[in-house]
Design a protein around this motif. Structure first.
Motif, PDB file in Angstrom:
ATOM      1  N   LEU A 119      36.079  47.486  52.203  1.00 57.91           N
ATOM      2  CA  LEU A 119      37.170  46.661  51.678  1.00 57.91           C
ATOM      3  C   LEU A 119      38.192  46.358  52.773  1.00 57.91           C
ATOM      4  O   LEU A 119      38.730  45.241  52.852  1.00 57.91           O
ATOM      5  CB  LEU A 119      37.846  47.359  50.492  1.00 57.91           C
ATOM      6  CG  LEU A 119      37.014  47.440  49.205  1.00 57.91           C
ATOM      7  CD1 LEU A 119      37.706  48.311  48.174  1.00 57.91           C
ATOM      8  CD2 LEU A 119      36.753  46.048  48.637  1.00 57.91           C
ATOM      9  N   VAL A 172      41.109  40.460  40.483  1.00 60.15           N
ATOM     10  CA  VAL A 172      40.844  41.897  40.337  1.00 60.15           C
ATOM     11  C   VAL A 172      41.833  42.687  41.184  1.00 60.15           C
ATOM     12  O   VAL A 172      42.052  42.376  42.358  1.00 60.15           O
ATOM     13  CB  VAL A 172      39.393  42.227  40.763  1.00 60.15           C
ATOM     14  CG1 VAL A 172      39.236  43.718  41.059  1.00 60.15           C
ATOM     15  CG2 VAL A 172      38.413  41.824  39.681  1.00 60.15           C
ATOM     16  N   VAL A 203      39.807  48.870  40.909  1.00 59.53           N
ATOM     17  CA  VAL A 203      38.393  49.232  41.030  1.00 59.53           C
ATOM     18  C   VAL A 203      38.203  50.608  40.409  1.00 59.53           C
ATOM     19  O   VAL A 203      38.876  51.569  40.785  1.00 59.53           O
ATOM     20  CB  VAL A 203      37.942  49.244  42.502  1.00 59.53           C
ATOM     21  CG1 VAL A 203      36.487  49.698  42.616  1.00 59.53           C
ATOM     22  CG2 VAL A 203      38.115  47.860  43.119  1.00 59.53           C
ATOM     23  N   ARG A 250      36.556  38.365  43.970  1.00 59.82           N
ATOM     24  CA  ARG A 250      37.278  38.353  42.700  1.00 59.82           C
ATOM     25  C   ARG A 250      38.759  38.689  42.886  1.00 59.82           C
ATOM     26  O   ARG A 250      39.594  38.273  42.097  1.00 59.82           O
ATOM     27  CB  ARG A 250      36.613  39.324  41.714  1.00 59.82           C
ATOM     28  CG  ARG A 250      35.238  38.816  41.253  1.00 59.82           C
ATOM     29  CD  ARG A 250      34.536  39.754  40.311  1.00 59.82           C
ATOM     30  NE  ARG A 250      35.341  40.076  39.139  1.00 59.82           N
ATOM     31  CZ  ARG A 250      34.905  40.861  38.147  1.00 59.82           C
ATOM     32  NH1 ARG A 250      33.683  41.367  38.201  1.00 59.82           N
ATOM     33  NH2 ARG A 250      35.697  41.125  37.116  1.00 59.82           N
ATOM     34  N   PHE A 251      39.074  39.426  43.947  1.00 53.34           N
ATOM     35  CA  PHE A 251      40.477  39.720  44.250  1.00 53.34           C
ATOM     36  C   PHE A 251      41.222  38.431  44.615  1.00 53.34           C
ATOM     37  O   PHE A 251      42.392  38.256  44.280  1.00 53.34           O
ATOM     38  CB  PHE A 251      40.552  40.719  45.404  1.00 53.34           C
ATOM     39  CG  PHE A 251      41.953  41.067  45.837  1.00 53.34           C
ATOM     40  CD1 PHE A 251      42.648  42.106  45.226  1.00 53.34           C
ATOM     41  CD2 PHE A 251      42.587  40.359  46.849  1.00 53.34           C
ATOM     42  CE1 PHE A 251      43.945  42.432  45.614  1.00 53.34           C
ATOM     43  CE2 PHE A 251      43.879  40.671  47.245  1.00 53.34           C
ATOM     44  CZ  PHE A 251      44.557  41.710  46.625  1.00 53.34           C
ATOM     45  N   VAL A 264      44.460  46.870  46.757  1.00 51.79           N
ATOM     46  CA  VAL A 264      43.619  47.037  45.583  1.00 51.79           C
ATOM     47  C   VAL A 264      43.584  48.522  45.251  1.00 51.79           C
ATOM     48  O   VAL A 264      43.436  49.369  46.135  1.00 51.79           O
ATOM     49  CB  VAL A 264      42.196  46.468  45.806  1.00 51.79           C
ATOM     50  CG1 VAL A 264      41.493  47.161  46.952  1.00 51.79           C
ATOM     51  CG2 VAL A 264      41.365  46.578  44.543  1.00 51.79           C
ATOM     52  N   GLU A 272      31.984  41.282  46.745  1.00 51.31           N
ATOM     53  CA  GLU A 272      32.198  40.763  45.402  1.00 51.31           C
ATOM     54  C   GLU A 272      33.604  41.119  44.910  1.00 51.31           C
ATOM     55  O   GLU A 272      34.273  40.282  44.273  1.00 51.31           O
ATOM     56  CB  GLU A 272      31.139  41.325  44.437  1.00 51.31           C
ATOM     57  CG  GLU A 272      31.305  40.900  42.984  1.00 51.31           C
ATOM     58  CD  GLU A 272      31.215  39.394  42.769  1.00 51.31           C
ATOM     59  OE1 GLU A 272      31.618  38.937  41.680  1.00 51.31           O
ATOM     60  OE2 GLU A 272      30.751  38.660  43.676  1.00 51.31           O
ATOM     61  N   ILE A 273      34.061  42.322  45.217  1.00 50.06           N
ATOM     62  CA  ILE A 273      35.432  42.701  44.864  1.00 50.06           C
ATOM     63  C   ILE A 273      36.429  41.789  45.581  1.00 50.06           C
ATOM     64  O   ILE A 273      37.399  41.308  44.986  1.00 50.06           O
ATOM     65  CB  ILE A 273      35.701  44.182  45.216  1.00 50.06           C
ATOM     66  CG1 ILE A 273      34.851  45.097  44.336  1.00 50.06           C
ATOM     67  CG2 ILE A 273      37.183  44.525  45.066  1.00 50.06           C
ATOM     68  CD1 ILE A 273      34.864  46.550  44.766  1.00 50.06           C
ATOM     69  N   ASP A 274      36.173  41.555  46.859  1.00 50.19           N
ATOM     70  CA  ASP A 274      37.049  40.679  47.649  1.00 50.19           C
ATOM     71  C   ASP A 274      37.085  39.266  47.061  1.00 50.19           C
ATOM     72  O   ASP A 274      38.159  38.650  46.942  1.00 50.19           O
ATOM     73  CB  ASP A 274      36.550  40.644  49.091  1.00 50.19           C
ATOM     74  CG  ASP A 274      37.405  39.734  49.972  1.00 50.19           C
ATOM     75  OD1 ASP A 274      38.641  39.931  49.993  1.00 50.19           O
ATOM     76  OD2 ASP A 274      36.848  38.833  50.614  1.00 50.19           O
ATOM     77  N   LYS A 285      39.783  44.287  36.277  1.00 53.61           N
ATOM     78  CA  LYS A 285      39.065  45.504  36.650  1.00 53.61           C
ATOM     79  C   LYS A 285      37.699  45.166  37.254  1.00 53.61           C
ATOM     80  O   LYS A 285      37.060  44.198  36.853  1.00 53.61           O
ATOM     81  CB  LYS A 285      38.828  46.395  35.427  1.00 53.61           C
ATOM     82  CG  LYS A 285      40.053  46.725  34.602  1.00 53.61           C
ATOM     83  CD  LYS A 285      39.631  47.439  33.317  1.00 53.61           C
ATOM     84  CE  LYS A 285      40.745  47.516  32.297  1.00 53.61           C
ATOM     85  NZ  LYS A 285      40.260  48.043  30.999  1.00 53.61           N
ATOM     86  N   PHE A 286      37.291  45.984  38.199  1.00 55.21           N
ATOM     87  CA  PHE A 286      35.922  45.912  38.694  1.00 55.21           C
ATOM     88  C   PHE A 286      35.341  47.315  38.535  1.00 55.21           C
ATOM     89  O   PHE A 286      35.815  48.267  39.149  1.00 55.21           O
ATOM     90  CB  PHE A 286      35.860  45.476  40.161  1.00 55.21           C
ATOM     91  CG  PHE A 286      34.470  45.154  40.631  1.00 55.21           C
ATOM     92  CD1 PHE A 286      33.969  43.873  40.551  1.00 55.21           C
ATOM     93  CD2 PHE A 286      33.637  46.155  41.127  1.00 55.21           C
ATOM     94  CE1 PHE A 286      32.670  43.574  40.968  1.00 55.21           C
ATOM     95  CE2 PHE A 286      32.355  45.878  41.550  1.00 55.21           C
ATOM     96  CZ  PHE A 286      31.864  44.578  41.472  1.00 55.21           C
TER      97      PHE A 286
END
Length: 560
Positions: A318, A294, A297, A286-287, A400, A282-284, A422-423
């Motif tokens: 990540l 993002v 984190v 949104r990045f 990140v 999910e971070i990836d 931000k995450f």
């Protein structure tokens, strides 16, 4: 005659053998002028109910329903009243007191046919509880052989309690009666239902919320706090417990006895890794978003939740997504020791947000996210000063930033950075395994055991010292961490189903070292009694990358 010293006023009086604690309290009451009603006591630093009788000289300390042993006695007693009310109104129903949430206790309830509650049901349960309390029904304790106690519960269909007692290794067990209703509790209760003046019960999601007195002022209800994300995290864990057929200590013990400990460890670790992968993906996603990607984190959680190991495992995932994580510790942005705020007793308050130079940290984060080169500090914990040693950082286009610390979700830390960049992650050990259907395991007990073991293994603190500091730790969490947990984009539960069985092998000897003549013995005694319900399991099959390794040792990760 016995000589009983009351620790509340340090005076000694004589009493006949067999005098109850309640009679002792009545003798001392006028002199003590306790600020709130007394609900229990400690005898030689061990918790006891007020009906406990004395046959030898003892030190006695009377307790009200504020934090600690007295609060637990009050809540346990209230749970029994709730259970009696549900069993009186709905014979054959099932009540599950599952966990703390919203400053109360979440209770799942199923009628005999499997139907859930409606608002009318909750109103009837509330009314029946009021009737029981108005009648001032006494709580009666019975001591029986373990075999007899098992028979009593088996006849009533309490398979959860039967499994617990069958695997506990006890010779004798206590059980309680309230009217004609029988139940099991692993600690004392108040003398009678009339002691329970402050409480409420109301609909909550698909169950009930049992509301209890405020920890600081037991004359009022604890203020309810809406926690939908935390509720869902508990619910997710409970769903997996049902799939794995592990709801309570008896289930875990039976699985261990059948040789399934290794499998339980492997499945628990796999579920955690699966969740970490989902968060990383999910971070990836949104990045790589075209708008407002993002870049930061933020990871927080209370003491001993496993933040450091989680951060390292997330970084690995990540990397597997093609990102380059770079971690910055908020510890390196501590103000110089002489500028650290202090607690009322004069000790340094390292948990205070003002102990961090957050404006400097935010400036560095903002510049790094713009692609600038920044010299970041390193905190020297020996000299108590922030130092610059030529450590310069510049992020690449696929980098990140990861910030881990107790204040990571506090808006003050990153107030000038757009939230879309931000995450936010909240991590805690949210225990879902109970001793039985009516005896939950406090979430903080899991983390306290972890901290005791880690502090001892590092040679940092004895169990007595860790326990003595725990009250301040919890107060800091209430102030600086929990108010922001519901702002998280993702939540991670670091508790393992088999964790207490593993922790027992480490904690038993450490807790046994706490002297009986110190106040911390009460907590050590309670924790020892509680972990003895679990069959011990060696940690040899816990993977070196497990969050558990952060506490029991043997991690393949390097920690500062």
């Amino acid at each position: 005659m016995l000589q009983i010293r009351c620790k509340n006023n340090n005076k000694t009086k004589s009493f006949p053998e067999g005098t109850s604690l309640l009679d002792v309290y009545h003798e001392f009451a006028d002199e003590l002028q306790m600020p709130f009603p007394v609900v229990s006591a400690k005898v030689n630093n061990a918790p006891q109910g007020l009906k406990f009788r004395l046959y030898q000289n003892r030190d006695v300390e009377f307790l009200d329903a504020r934090q600690g042993s007295g609060h637990r006695v009050y809540v346990r007693s209230l749970c029994f009243v709730l259970y009696k009310a549900t069993s009186d109104l709905y014979p054959g129903s099932k009540l599950f007191i599952e966990h703390t949430i919203s400053r109360g206790y979440y209770c799942n309830f199923k009628k005999k046919g499997g139907e859930s509650l409606d608002e009318g049901d909750v109103e009837r349960i509330h009314q029946r509880m009021e009737e029981i309390i108005a009648l001032d029904m006494p709580f009666r304790r019975s001591e029986a052989t373990n075999e007899e106690a098992i028979r009593v519960f088996a006849e009533r269909g309490f398979t959860d309690k039967v499994k617990l007692l069958e695997t506990s290794g006890q010779i004798y067990s206590d059980y309680y009666m309230l009217g004609d209703t029988v139940d099991y509790y692993y600690g004392p209760l108040v003398p009678s239902a009339g002691y329970l003046k402050v409480w409420d019960v109301e609909p909550y999601h698909d169950g009930m919320l049992l509301r209890v007195p405020d920890w600081h002022n037991p004359l009022v209800l604890a203020e309810k706090v809406d926690m939908p994300k935390t509720y869902e995290m508990f619910a997710e864990k409970t769903r997996w417990d049902i799939i794995m057929r592990l709801s309570n200590a008896g289930d875990v013990n039976k699985a261990i006895m059948k040789g399934h400990a290794s499998e339980l460890i492997q499945v628990s670790e796999a579920l955690q890794e699966k969740k970490i992968v989902q968060i990383a993906e999910e971070i990836d996603r949104r990045f790589r978003a075209e708008e407002n990607p993002v870049r930061l984190v933020l990871i927080t959680g209370p003491s001993s939740s496993g933040k450091t190991t989680f951060c390292k495992r997330l970084s690995i995932q990540l990397l597997a997504c093609g990102l380059r994580p770079y971690s910055i510790s908020t510890d390196d942005y501590f103000v110089n020791r002489v500028d650290t705020p202090k607690l009322p007793n004069g000790d340094y308050d390292f948990d205070n947000i003002e102990a961090v130079e957050y404006s400097l940290l935010e400036d560095h984060l903002t510049r790094l996210m713009k692609g600038e080169r920044v010299e970041v500090p390193e905190y020297n914990f020996v000299t108590g000063k922030r130092e610059y040693n030529g450590k310069k950082v510049k992020l690449s286009s696929d980098s990140v930033l990861i910030i881990e610390g107790i204040h990571a979700l506090n808006p003050l830390l990153t107030q000038k950075i757009d939230d879309s960049k931000k995450f936010k992650i909240y991590i805690s050990a949210l225990t879902s395994i109970s001793l039985d259907d009516h005896n939950w395991i406090p979430v903080r007990d899991n983390r306290l055991l972890r901290r005791i073991i880690r502090d001892y293994n590092k040679g940092a603190f004895t169990a007595q010292q860790t326990i003595s500091q725990w009250k301040n730790v919890c107060e800091a969490e209430d102030k600086w961490i929990f108010p922001f947990q519901e702002t998280a984009d993702a939540m991670f539960n670091s508790a393992l189903n088999i964790e207490f069985a593993v922790l027992r092998t480490h904690a038993e000897i450490i807790l046994s070292s706490v002297p009986k003549n110190c106040p911390e013995y009460s907590e050590a005694h309670r924790l020892l009694k509680f972990i003895h319900y679990f069959i011990p399991v060696s940690d040899k099959e816990i993977p070196p990358t497990s969050i558990m390794r952060e506490f029991v040792g043997g991690s393949s990760f390097k920690y500062r």
